[in-house]
Design a protein around this motif. Structure first.
Motif, mmCIF file in Angstrom:
data_model
loop_
_atom_site.group_PDB
_atom_site.id
_atom_site.type_symbol
_atom_site.label_atom_id
_atom_site.label_comp_id
_atom_site.label_asym_id
_atom_site.label_seq_id
_atom_site.Cartn_x
_atom_site.Cartn_y
_atom_site.Cartn_z
ATOM 1 N N ASN A 135 10.809 9.770 20.116
ATOM 2 C CA ASN A 135 10.390 10.533 20.892
ATOM 3 C C ASN A 135 9.785 10.145 22.165
ATOM 4 O OD1 ASN A 135 8.080 9.859 20.000
ATOM 5 N ND2 ASN A 135 7.601 11.874 19.041
ATOM 6 N N LYS A 136 9.450 8.882 22.352
ATOM 7 C CA LYS A 136 9.024 8.409 23.548
ATOM 8 C C LYS A 136 10.124 7.975 24.509
ATOM 9 C CE LYS A 136 4.917 6.152 21.365
ATOM 10 N NZ LYS A 136 4.236 5.041 21.302
ATOM 11 N N ASN A 137 11.418 7.855 24.087
ATOM 12 C CA ASN A 137 12.294 7.669 25.127
ATOM 13 C C ASN A 137 13.587 7.987 24.606
ATOM 14 O OD1 ASN A 137 13.473 6.262 27.425
ATOM 15 N ND2 ASN A 137 14.003 4.360 26.151
ATOM 16 N N LEU A 138 13.962 9.437 24.711
ATOM 17 C CA LEU A 138 14.993 10.127 24.188
ATOM 18 C C LEU A 138 16.090 9.982 25.304
ATOM 19 C CD1 LEU A 138 13.897 13.683 23.074
ATOM 20 C CD2 LEU A 138 14.564 11.727 21.767
ATOM 21 N N PRO A 139 17.322 9.510 24.843
ATOM 22 C CA PRO A 139 18.518 9.413 25.741
ATOM 23 C C PRO A 139 18.709 10.587 26.575
ATOM 24 C CG PRO A 139 19.176 8.861 23.558
ATOM 25 C CD PRO A 139 17.820 9.694 23.538
ATOM 26 N N SER A 140 18.706 10.431 27.975
ATOM 27 C CA SER A 140 18.905 11.497 29.079
ATOM 28 C C SER A 140 20.163 12.144 28.842
ATOM 29 C CB SER A 140 18.687 10.609 30.215
ATOM 30 O OG SER A 140 19.858 9.718 30.655
ATOM 31 N N GLU A 141 21.159 11.626 28.358
ATOM 32 C CA GLU A 141 22.472 12.450 28.090
ATOM 33 C C GLU A 141 22.492 13.619 26.960
ATOM 34 O OE1 GLU A 141 23.355 8.050 29.174
ATOM 35 O OE2 GLU A 141 22.061 9.036 27.562
ATOM 36 N N ILE A 142 21.229 13.601 26.366
ATOM 37 C CA ILE A 142 21.258 14.581 25.499
ATOM 38 C C ILE A 142 20.627 16.030 26.135
ATOM 39 C CG2 ILE A 142 20.121 15.680 23.491
ATOM 40 C CD1 ILE A 142 19.906 12.635 22.362
ATOM 41 N N LYS A 143 21.318 16.720 26.931
ATOM 42 C CA LYS A 143 20.850 17.582 27.506
ATOM 43 C C LYS A 143 21.604 18.841 27.557
ATOM 44 C CE LYS A 143 24.127 15.611 31.333
ATOM 45 N NZ LYS A 143 24.133 15.159 32.703
ATOM 46 N N SER A 144 22.205 19.307 26.611
ATOM 47 C CA SER A 144 22.725 20.639 26.325
ATOM 48 C C SER A 144 22.256 20.902 25.067
ATOM 49 C CB SER A 144 24.123 20.627 26.617
ATOM 50 O OG SER A 144 24.790 19.762 25.315
ATOM 51 N N ARG A 145 22.261 22.327 24.683
ATOM 52 C CA ARG A 145 22.058 22.818 23.207
ATOM 53 C C ARG A 145 22.833 22.383 22.370
ATOM 54 N NH1 ARG A 145 21.689 27.286 26.590
ATOM 55 N NH2 ARG A 145 23.524 28.249 25.647
ATOM 56 N N CYS A 146 24.077 22.414 22.381
ATOM 57 C CA CYS A 146 24.744 22.067 21.130
ATOM 58 C C CYS A 146 24.789 20.549 20.917
ATOM 59 C CB CYS A 146 26.425 22.411 21.703
ATOM 60 S SG CYS A 146 27.024 21.142 23.099
ATOM 61 N N ILE A 147 24.531 19.791 21.867
ATOM 62 C CA ILE A 147 24.238 18.305 21.812
ATOM 63 C C ILE A 147 22.852 18.081 21.123
ATOM 64 C CG2 ILE A 147 24.039 16.164 22.711
ATOM 65 C CD1 ILE A 147 26.681 16.878 22.347
ATOM 66 N N ALA A 148 21.897 19.100 21.396
ATOM 67 C CA ALA A 148 20.545 18.806 20.853
ATOM 68 C C ALA A 148 20.685 19.101 19.464
ATOM 69 C CB ALA A 148 19.446 19.730 21.674
ATOM 70 N N SER A 149 21.297 20.278 19.153
ATOM 71 C CA SER A 149 21.244 20.472 17.814
ATOM 72 C C SER A 149 22.047 19.435 16.983
ATOM 73 C CB SER A 149 21.943 22.067 17.755
ATOM 74 O OG SER A 149 23.309 21.845 17.988
ATOM 75 N N LEU A 150 23.232 18.891 17.125
ATOM 76 C CA LEU A 150 23.987 17.913 16.888
ATOM 77 C C LEU A 150 23.205 16.633 16.571
ATOM 78 C CD1 LEU A 150 27.539 17.759 17.934
ATOM 79 C CD2 LEU A 150 26.731 17.931 15.606
#
Length: 276
Positions: A29-44
């Motif tokens: 949680n200190k360095n989440l990949p910036s590419e995770i930026k949509s709701r469907c990807i966040a839930s996956l």
């Protein structure tokens, strides 16, 4: 372990486009990949990370569905073991599903998921709305055919005439064709908060939003041979992610919680409903 996940074509495309570095779990949680930026990807990624923390190193095998509701059907039939999207409590709290699915602990709690009023950039009648009364008169809303919670909220706001469409792509096309005037969408992390689909751009009415008053959950199939094992791992992982604050950070980065709209007026707050 190969895990059969029911999801939509759009979610598969976005996941496949992630660099391998962004798919790696467990996440920090200190360095989440910036590419995770949509709701469907966040839930996956919440799903994949929770399974890892629960003891399952999941290789996701996607079962493509035309819409989110079909994900539910594939879970109930046991063709897939788990959903990738999050489902509202009322959608799944039905007798016909009781013996068919496990329901995860809440990933999004009651009242945490916020949506805005999205319309075409040139629709100034909608964009100039500032009150519930003005919204009722400004034009017709459009929602997905299975958006039960959104329908209830709009009815609560006194909006009765509502158009419906089968898929997200169709919603964008219907707005473009003039079948309706606005759509209640969750916020995205674009700079101007706009959302784009099928070459069509929609923008939010600034300053206004509403909350969905139901929790959201993953579904796991009881009829799939891996169902019980997946469910136990998922529950353990969600618990660990919640305690570390990682779920909130992923949801925020994915657009479920939008810092830009933090101070916007909530149309279905008790105060707003009393005034109207």
């Amino acid at each position: 372990m190969i895990v059969a996940v029911a999801t939509t074509k759009n979610a598969i495309k976005k996941y496949d486009n992630l660099p391998e570095s962004a798919k790696t779990v467990p996440l920090c949680n200190k360095n989440l990949p910036s590419e995770i930026k949509s709701r469907c990807i966040a839930s996956l990624m919440i799903l994949k990370n929770a399974l890892k923390l629960g003891g399952i190193n999941a290789q996701l095998n996607f079962l493509e569905t035309p819409n989110v509701r079909r994900e539910e059907d594939e879970i109930v039939k046991g063709y897939a073991v788990i959903s990738s999207h999050l489902f509202s409590k009322s959608t799944i709290d039905q007798p016909k599903y009781k013996d068919k699915i496990y329901v995860s602990d809440p990933v999004i709690k009651d009242g945490e998921f916020e949506k805005g009023i999205f319309c075409l950039p040139g629709n100034h009648k909608i964009r100039n709305v500032r009150t519930i009364e003005e919204l009722r008169k400004a034009g017709k809303p459009l929602i997905g055919i299975h958006w039960t919670n959104e329908c209830e909220i709009l009815n609560e706001l006194g909006i009765k005439k509502i158009e419906k469409g089968p898929t997200t792509d169709s919603l964008f096309r219907m707005i473009k064709a003039g079948r309706a005037d606005w759509i209640p969408f969750g916020f995205h992390n674009s700079k101007d908060l706009s959302v784009k689909r099928s070459g069509i751009t929609l923008v939010p009415v600034k300053g206004l939003k509403f909350t969905l008053n139901e929790s959201r959950h993953f579904l796991v199939s009881k009829d799939h041979p891996d169902g019980e094992k997946i469910f136990k791992a998922l529950q353990e992982g969600i618990k660990q992610m919640r305690s570390k604050g990682l779920i909130k950070k992923l949801l925020t980065q994915g657009g479920y919680y939008c810092k830009t709209t933090r101070d916007w007026k909530i149309l279905n707050s008790k105060e707003a409903l009393v005034k109207n």
